[in-house]
Design a protein around this motif. Structure first.
Motif, mmCIF file in Angstrom:
data_model
loop_
_atom_site.group_PDB
_atom_site.id
_atom_site.type_symbol
_atom_site.label_atom_id
_atom_site.label_comp_id
_atom_site.label_asym_id
_atom_site.label_seq_id
_atom_site.Cartn_x
_atom_site.Cartn_y
_atom_site.Cartn_z
ATOM 1 N N THR A 1 66.938 49.944 46.099
ATOM 2 C CA THR A 1 67.836 50.749 46.917
ATOM 3 C C THR A 1 67.863 50.211 48.343
ATOM 4 O O THR A 1 67.039 49.383 48.734
ATOM 5 C CB THR A 1 67.364 52.209 46.947
ATOM 6 O OG1 THR A 1 66.105 52.266 47.660
ATOM 7 C CG2 THR A 1 67.185 52.762 45.544
ATOM 8 N N LYS A 2 68.812 50.698 49.133
ATOM 9 C CA LYS A 2 68.864 50.297 50.535
ATOM 10 C C LYS A 2 67.592 50.717 51.268
ATOM 11 O O LYS A 2 67.137 50.030 52.186
ATOM 12 C CB LYS A 2 70.100 50.892 51.206
ATOM 13 C CG LYS A 2 71.396 50.253 50.727
ATOM 14 C CD LYS A 2 72.611 50.793 51.465
ATOM 15 C CE LYS A 2 73.879 50.126 50.952
ATOM 16 N NZ LYS A 2 75.079 50.641 51.651
ATOM 17 N N GLU A 3 67.015 51.834 50.850
ATOM 18 C CA GLU A 3 65.764 52.266 51.473
ATOM 19 C C GLU A 3 64.649 51.262 51.225
ATOM 20 O O GLU A 3 63.812 51.031 52.103
ATOM 21 C CB GLU A 3 65.362 53.650 50.932
ATOM 22 C CG GLU A 3 66.246 54.782 51.398
ATOM 23 C CD GLU A 3 66.273 54.893 52.914
ATOM 24 O OE1 GLU A 3 65.204 54.815 53.537
ATOM 25 O OE2 GLU A 3 67.374 55.066 53.466
ATOM 26 N N HIS A 4 64.635 50.648 50.046
ATOM 27 C CA HIS A 4 63.651 49.597 49.783
ATOM 28 C C HIS A 4 63.807 48.458 50.788
ATOM 29 O O HIS A 4 62.819 47.969 51.354
ATOM 30 C CB HIS A 4 63.828 49.033 48.361
ATOM 31 C CG HIS A 4 63.291 49.905 47.280
ATOM 32 N ND1 HIS A 4 64.072 50.411 46.274
ATOM 33 C CD2 HIS A 4 62.021 50.343 47.027
ATOM 34 C CE1 HIS A 4 63.327 51.127 45.451
ATOM 35 N NE2 HIS A 4 62.080 51.111 45.882
ATOM 36 N N ASP B 1 67.011 50.278 63.922
ATOM 37 C CA ASP B 1 67.975 51.277 63.465
ATOM 38 C C ASP B 1 68.452 50.911 62.066
ATOM 39 O O ASP B 1 68.694 49.748 61.764
ATOM 40 C CB ASP B 1 69.181 51.329 64.417
ATOM 41 C CG ASP B 1 68.797 51.879 65.781
ATOM 42 O OD1 ASP B 1 67.825 52.639 65.838
ATOM 43 O OD2 ASP B 1 69.468 51.531 66.766
ATOM 44 N N ARG B 2 68.605 51.914 61.232
ATOM 45 C CA ARG B 2 68.964 51.663 59.846
ATOM 46 C C ARG B 2 70.476 51.785 59.648
ATOM 47 O O ARG B 2 70.979 52.797 59.189
ATOM 48 C CB ARG B 2 68.207 52.610 58.926
ATOM 49 C CG ARG B 2 66.697 52.436 59.039
ATOM 50 C CD ARG B 2 65.952 53.136 57.942
ATOM 51 N NE ARG B 2 64.532 52.772 57.970
ATOM 52 C CZ ARG B 2 63.708 52.939 56.955
ATOM 53 N NH1 ARG B 2 64.137 53.472 55.823
ATOM 54 N NH2 ARG B 2 62.440 52.572 57.045
ATOM 55 N N ASN B 3 71.175 50.730 60.007
ATOM 56 C CA ASN B 3 72.615 50.679 59.815
ATOM 57 C C ASN B 3 72.897 50.584 58.322
ATOM 58 O O ASN B 3 72.474 49.628 57.669
ATOM 59 C CB ASN B 3 73.181 49.451 60.540
ATOM 60 C CG ASN B 3 74.695 49.387 60.454
ATOM 61 O OD1 ASN B 3 75.295 49.837 59.499
ATOM 62 N ND2 ASN B 3 75.308 48.809 61.473
ATOM 63 N N PRO B 4 73.600 51.541 57.747
ATOM 64 C CA PRO B 4 73.778 51.561 56.292
ATOM 65 C C PRO B 4 74.555 50.373 55.753
ATOM 66 O O PRO B 4 74.500 50.082 54.552
ATOM 67 C CB PRO B 4 74.540 52.867 56.048
ATOM 68 C CG PRO B 4 75.183 53.189 57.350
ATOM 69 C CD PRO B 4 74.258 52.677 58.405
ATOM 70 N N ASN B 5 75.306 49.657 56.619
ATOM 71 C CA ASN B 5 76.115 48.539 56.144
ATOM 72 C C ASN B 5 75.408 47.192 56.227
ATOM 73 O O ASN B 5 75.912 46.201 55.702
ATOM 74 C CB ASN B 5 77.423 48.456 56.946
ATOM 75 C CG ASN B 5 78.341 49.631 56.661
ATOM 76 O OD1 ASN B 5 78.471 50.053 55.511
ATOM 77 N ND2 ASN B 5 78.959 50.172 57.697
ATOM 78 N N ILE B 6 74.255 47.151 56.895
ATOM 79 C CA ILE B 6 73.633 45.854 57.156
ATOM 80 C C ILE B 6 73.182 45.154 55.874
ATOM 81 O O ILE B 6 73.291 43.934 55.736
ATOM 82 C CB ILE B 6 72.456 46.000 58.154
ATOM 83 C CG1 ILE B 6 72.052 44.622 58.675
ATOM 84 C CG2 ILE B 6 71.277 46.716 57.538
ATOM 85 C CD1 ILE B 6 71.119 44.689 59.872
#
Length: 223
Positions: free
Chosen positions: A169-172, A182-187
Protein backbone atom coordinates in the motif's frame (compact mmCIF):
# COMPACT_ATOMS: atom_id res chain seq x y z
CA UNK A 1 16.38 -14.67 -23.64
CA UNK A 2 18.72 -14.68 -20.66
CA UNK A 3 20.49 -11.37 -21.09
CA UNK A 4 23.89 -12.70 -22.14
CA UNK A 5 25.46 -11.84 -25.49
CA UNK A 6 27.85 -14.51 -26.79
CA UNK A 7 30.46 -13.94 -29.47
CA UNK A 8 31.19 -17.07 -31.49
CA UNK A 9 34.41 -16.92 -33.54
CA UNK A 10 34.43 -20.02 -35.74
CA UNK A 11 35.34 -20.40 -39.44
CA UNK A 12 33.83 -23.87 -39.88
CA UNK A 13 30.32 -23.18 -41.21
CA UNK A 14 28.86 -26.48 -40.03
CA UNK A 15 30.17 -26.14 -36.46
CA UNK A 16 29.32 -22.44 -36.33
CA UNK A 17 25.76 -23.03 -37.53
CA UNK A 18 25.18 -25.83 -35.03
CA UNK A 19 26.60 -23.80 -32.14
CA UNK A 20 24.64 -20.68 -33.05
CA UNK A 21 21.35 -22.59 -33.23
CA UNK A 22 22.07 -24.36 -29.93
CA UNK A 23 22.94 -21.14 -28.10
CA UNK A 24 19.94 -19.26 -29.47
CA UNK A 25 17.71 -22.17 -28.43
CA UNK A 26 19.14 -21.85 -24.91
CA UNK A 27 18.19 -18.18 -24.82
CA UNK A 28 21.50 -16.50 -25.61
CA UNK A 29 21.96 -13.61 -28.00
CA UNK A 30 24.67 -14.71 -30.46
CA UNK A 31 26.99 -12.89 -32.83
CA UNK A 32 28.91 -15.21 -35.16
CA UNK A 33 32.17 -14.12 -36.80
CA UNK A 34 34.22 -16.38 -39.08
CA UNK A 35 37.50 -14.58 -38.34
CA UNK A 36 38.88 -12.11 -35.82
CA UNK A 37 38.91 -9.07 -38.08
CA UNK A 38 35.91 -7.26 -36.55
CA UNK A 39 36.08 -8.61 -33.02
CA UNK A 40 37.43 -5.48 -31.35
CA UNK A 41 34.69 -3.41 -32.99
CA UNK A 42 31.93 -5.36 -31.24
CA UNK A 43 33.63 -6.79 -28.15
CA UNK A 44 32.22 -4.12 -25.79
CA UNK A 45 28.76 -5.61 -26.36
CA UNK A 46 29.88 -9.14 -25.51
CA UNK A 47 29.64 -11.08 -22.23
CA UNK A 48 31.50 -14.27 -23.21
CA UNK A 49 33.55 -15.43 -26.22
CA UNK A 50 33.73 -18.91 -27.73
CA UNK A 51 36.94 -18.84 -29.74
CA UNK A 52 38.28 -21.23 -32.35
CA UNK A 53 42.08 -21.26 -32.64
CA UNK A 54 42.69 -22.05 -36.31
CA UNK A 55 41.16 -19.02 -38.04
CA UNK A 56 41.83 -17.23 -41.33
CA UNK A 57 44.33 -14.41 -40.74
CA UNK A 58 45.18 -14.01 -37.06
CA UNK A 59 44.64 -17.14 -35.01
CA UNK A 60 42.46 -17.35 -31.93
CA UNK A 61 45.39 -16.83 -29.57
CA UNK A 62 46.33 -13.55 -31.26
CA UNK A 63 42.74 -12.30 -31.28
CA UNK A 64 42.38 -13.19 -27.60
CA UNK A 65 45.55 -11.32 -26.70
CA UNK A 66 44.16 -8.21 -28.40
CA UNK A 67 40.98 -8.48 -26.33
CA UNK A 68 42.93 -8.89 -23.09
CA UNK A 69 45.42 -6.13 -24.00
CA UNK A 70 42.46 -3.78 -24.45
CA UNK A 71 41.80 -4.24 -20.73
CA UNK A 72 38.54 -6.12 -21.27
CA UNK A 73 37.73 -8.69 -18.61
CA UNK A 74 35.57 -10.92 -20.80
CA UNK A 75 35.74 -14.70 -20.28
CA UNK A 76 36.97 -16.67 -23.30
CA UNK A 77 36.51 -20.38 -23.97
CA UNK A 78 38.71 -21.92 -26.63
CA UNK A 79 37.25 -24.66 -28.84
CA UNK A 80 39.91 -26.46 -30.84
CA UNK A 81 40.79 -29.75 -32.48
CA UNK A 82 44.29 -29.31 -31.07
CA UNK A 83 44.68 -31.70 -28.15
CA UNK A 84 48.42 -31.42 -27.48
CA UNK A 85 49.45 -30.19 -24.05
CA UNK A 86 51.25 -27.09 -25.33
CA UNK A 87 48.11 -25.82 -27.08
CA UNK A 88 46.01 -26.51 -23.98
CA UNK A 89 48.45 -24.72 -21.69
CA UNK A 90 48.67 -21.72 -23.99
CA UNK A 91 44.88 -21.53 -24.21
CA UNK A 92 44.42 -21.80 -20.45
CA UNK A 93 47.10 -19.17 -19.90
CA UNK A 94 45.56 -16.44 -22.05
CA UNK A 95 41.91 -17.58 -21.88
CA UNK A 96 39.66 -18.97 -19.15
CA UNK A 97 38.87 -22.45 -20.51
CA UNK A 98 39.81 -24.89 -23.27
CA UNK A 99 37.65 -27.60 -24.83
CA UNK A 100 38.69 -30.11 -27.47
CA UNK A 101 36.62 -30.84 -30.58
CA UNK A 102 34.55 -32.93 -30.85
CA UNK A 103 32.78 -32.05 -27.60
CA UNK A 104 29.46 -32.69 -25.91
CA UNK A 105 27.27 -29.55 -26.22
CA UNK A 106 25.90 -30.16 -22.72
CA UNK A 107 29.38 -29.81 -21.29
CA UNK A 108 29.95 -26.53 -23.14
CA UNK A 109 26.64 -25.13 -21.90
CA UNK A 110 27.41 -26.09 -18.31
CA UNK A 111 30.88 -24.56 -18.45
CA UNK A 112 29.44 -21.39 -19.96
CA UNK A 113 26.75 -21.17 -17.28
CA UNK A 114 29.24 -21.51 -14.43
CA UNK A 115 31.64 -19.06 -16.03
CA UNK A 116 28.93 -16.44 -16.57
CA UNK A 117 27.66 -16.81 -13.02
CA UNK A 118 31.18 -16.45 -11.61
CA UNK A 119 31.83 -13.41 -13.78
CA UNK A 120 28.54 -11.56 -13.52
CA UNK A 121 26.59 -13.08 -10.65
CA UNK A 122 23.06 -14.40 -10.97
CA UNK A 123 20.03 -12.56 -12.28
CA UNK A 124 16.29 -12.79 -11.89
CA UNK A 125 14.41 -12.37 -15.16
CA UNK A 126 10.90 -10.94 -15.28
CA UNK A 127 9.80 -10.76 -18.91
CA UNK A 128 12.39 -8.47 -20.58
CA UNK A 129 13.81 -7.13 -17.29
CA UNK A 130 16.92 -8.57 -15.60
CA UNK A 131 17.46 -7.90 -11.90
CA UNK A 132 20.77 -8.10 -10.05
CA UNK A 133 19.54 -8.00 -6.47
CA UNK A 134 23.01 -8.27 -4.95
CA UNK A 135 24.29 -5.11 -6.65
CA UNK A 136 20.90 -3.36 -6.88
CA UNK A 137 21.00 -3.08 -10.65
CA UNK A 138 18.28 -3.51 -13.25
CA UNK A 139 18.78 -4.17 -16.95
CA UNK A 140 16.42 -3.83 -19.88
CA UNK A 141 16.63 -6.63 -22.48
CA UNK A 142 20.41 -7.15 -22.13
CA UNK A 143 23.23 -6.66 -19.65
CA UNK A 144 24.46 -3.73 -21.72
CA UNK A 145 21.31 -1.69 -21.11
CA UNK A 146 21.26 -0.83 -17.42
CA UNK A 147 18.20 1.13 -16.33
CA UNK A 148 19.19 4.62 -15.16
CA UNK A 149 17.13 4.90 -11.98
CA UNK A 150 17.36 7.84 -9.62
CA UNK A 151 18.22 6.96 -6.03
CA UNK A 152 14.59 7.08 -4.92
CA UNK A 153 13.40 5.07 -7.94
CA UNK A 154 15.97 2.40 -7.19
CA UNK A 155 14.80 2.20 -3.56
CA UNK A 156 11.18 1.88 -4.64
CA UNK A 157 11.91 -0.76 -7.27
CA UNK A 158 13.93 -2.95 -4.91
CA UNK A 159 11.42 -2.46 -2.10
CA UNK A 160 8.86 -3.89 -4.52
CA UNK A 161 11.29 -6.63 -5.54
CA UNK A 162 12.04 -7.63 -1.95
CA UNK A 163 8.27 -7.93 -1.43
CA UNK A 164 7.55 -9.39 -4.87
CA UNK A 165 4.14 -10.92 -5.49
CA UNK A 166 2.84 -9.06 -2.45
CA UNK A 167 0.66 -5.95 -2.64
CA UNK A 168 2.23 -2.88 -1.00
CA UNK A 169 0.00 0.00 0.00
CA UNK A 170 1.00 3.65 -0.18
CA UNK A 171 1.37 3.55 3.59
CA UNK A 172 4.02 0.86 3.18
CA UNK A 173 5.98 3.13 0.85
CA UNK A 174 5.57 6.14 3.12
CA UNK A 175 6.75 4.22 6.18
CA UNK A 176 9.74 2.84 4.28
CA UNK A 177 10.84 5.95 2.39
CA UNK A 178 9.31 9.16 3.71
CA UNK A 179 9.05 8.74 7.43
CA UNK A 180 9.92 12.37 8.19
CA UNK A 181 8.36 14.07 5.17
CA UNK A 182 4.90 15.24 4.21
CA UNK A 183 2.90 12.36 2.82
CA UNK A 184 1.77 13.63 -0.56
CA UNK A 185 -0.68 10.97 -1.77
CA UNK A 186 0.44 11.37 -5.40
CA UNK A 187 4.18 11.00 -4.88
CA UNK A 188 4.15 7.19 -5.04
CA UNK A 189 2.12 7.24 -8.26
CA UNK A 190 4.56 9.66 -9.88
CA UNK A 191 7.60 7.56 -9.05
CA UNK A 192 5.94 4.29 -10.09
CA UNK A 193 4.99 5.85 -13.43
CA UNK A 194 8.62 6.87 -14.06
CA UNK A 195 9.90 3.42 -13.09
CA UNK A 196 7.44 1.76 -15.46
CA UNK A 197 8.55 4.04 -18.29
CA UNK A 198 12.22 3.20 -17.69
CA UNK A 199 11.67 -0.57 -17.67
CA UNK A 200 9.21 -0.37 -20.60
CA UNK A 201 6.36 -1.75 -18.52
CA UNK A 202 3.77 0.31 -20.36
CA UNK A 203 0.87 -2.05 -19.65
CA UNK A 204 1.63 -2.45 -15.95
CA UNK A 205 2.20 -6.21 -16.14
CA UNK A 206 5.41 -6.16 -14.11
CA UNK A 207 4.45 -3.47 -11.62
CA UNK A 208 0.71 -3.88 -11.32
CA UNK A 209 -1.69 -1.35 -9.89
CA UNK A 210 -4.02 -3.23 -7.53
CA UNK A 211 -7.03 -0.93 -7.59
CA UNK A 212 -7.87 0.53 -4.22
CA UNK A 213 -4.94 -1.24 -2.53
CA UNK A 214 -1.51 -0.37 -3.92
CA UNK A 215 1.18 -1.87 -6.16
CA UNK A 216 2.61 -5.33 -6.67
CA UNK A 217 5.69 -6.53 -8.55
CA UNK A 218 4.68 -9.70 -10.37
CA UNK A 219 7.16 -12.49 -11.03
CA UNK A 220 4.84 -15.29 -12.18
CA UNK A 221 4.52 -14.33 -15.82
CA UNK A 222 5.54 -15.79 -19.13
CA UNK A 223 8.83 -14.33 -20.37
Amino acid sequence: MNGYHILLVEDDSMIGDLLQKMLVREGYQVTWEKDGENVLDIIHQIDLVIMDIMLPGEDGYQVTKKIKNAGLNIPIIFLSARNDIDSKLQGLTIGEDYMIKPFDPRELLLRMKKMLENQYGTFTQIKHVFIDAEHKKVFHRSLHQEVAFTAIERKIFFYLYENRDRTLTKEHFFDYLWQLEDRNPNIVNVHIKKIREKIHDHTGEIIQNIYGEGYRLNTHMKK
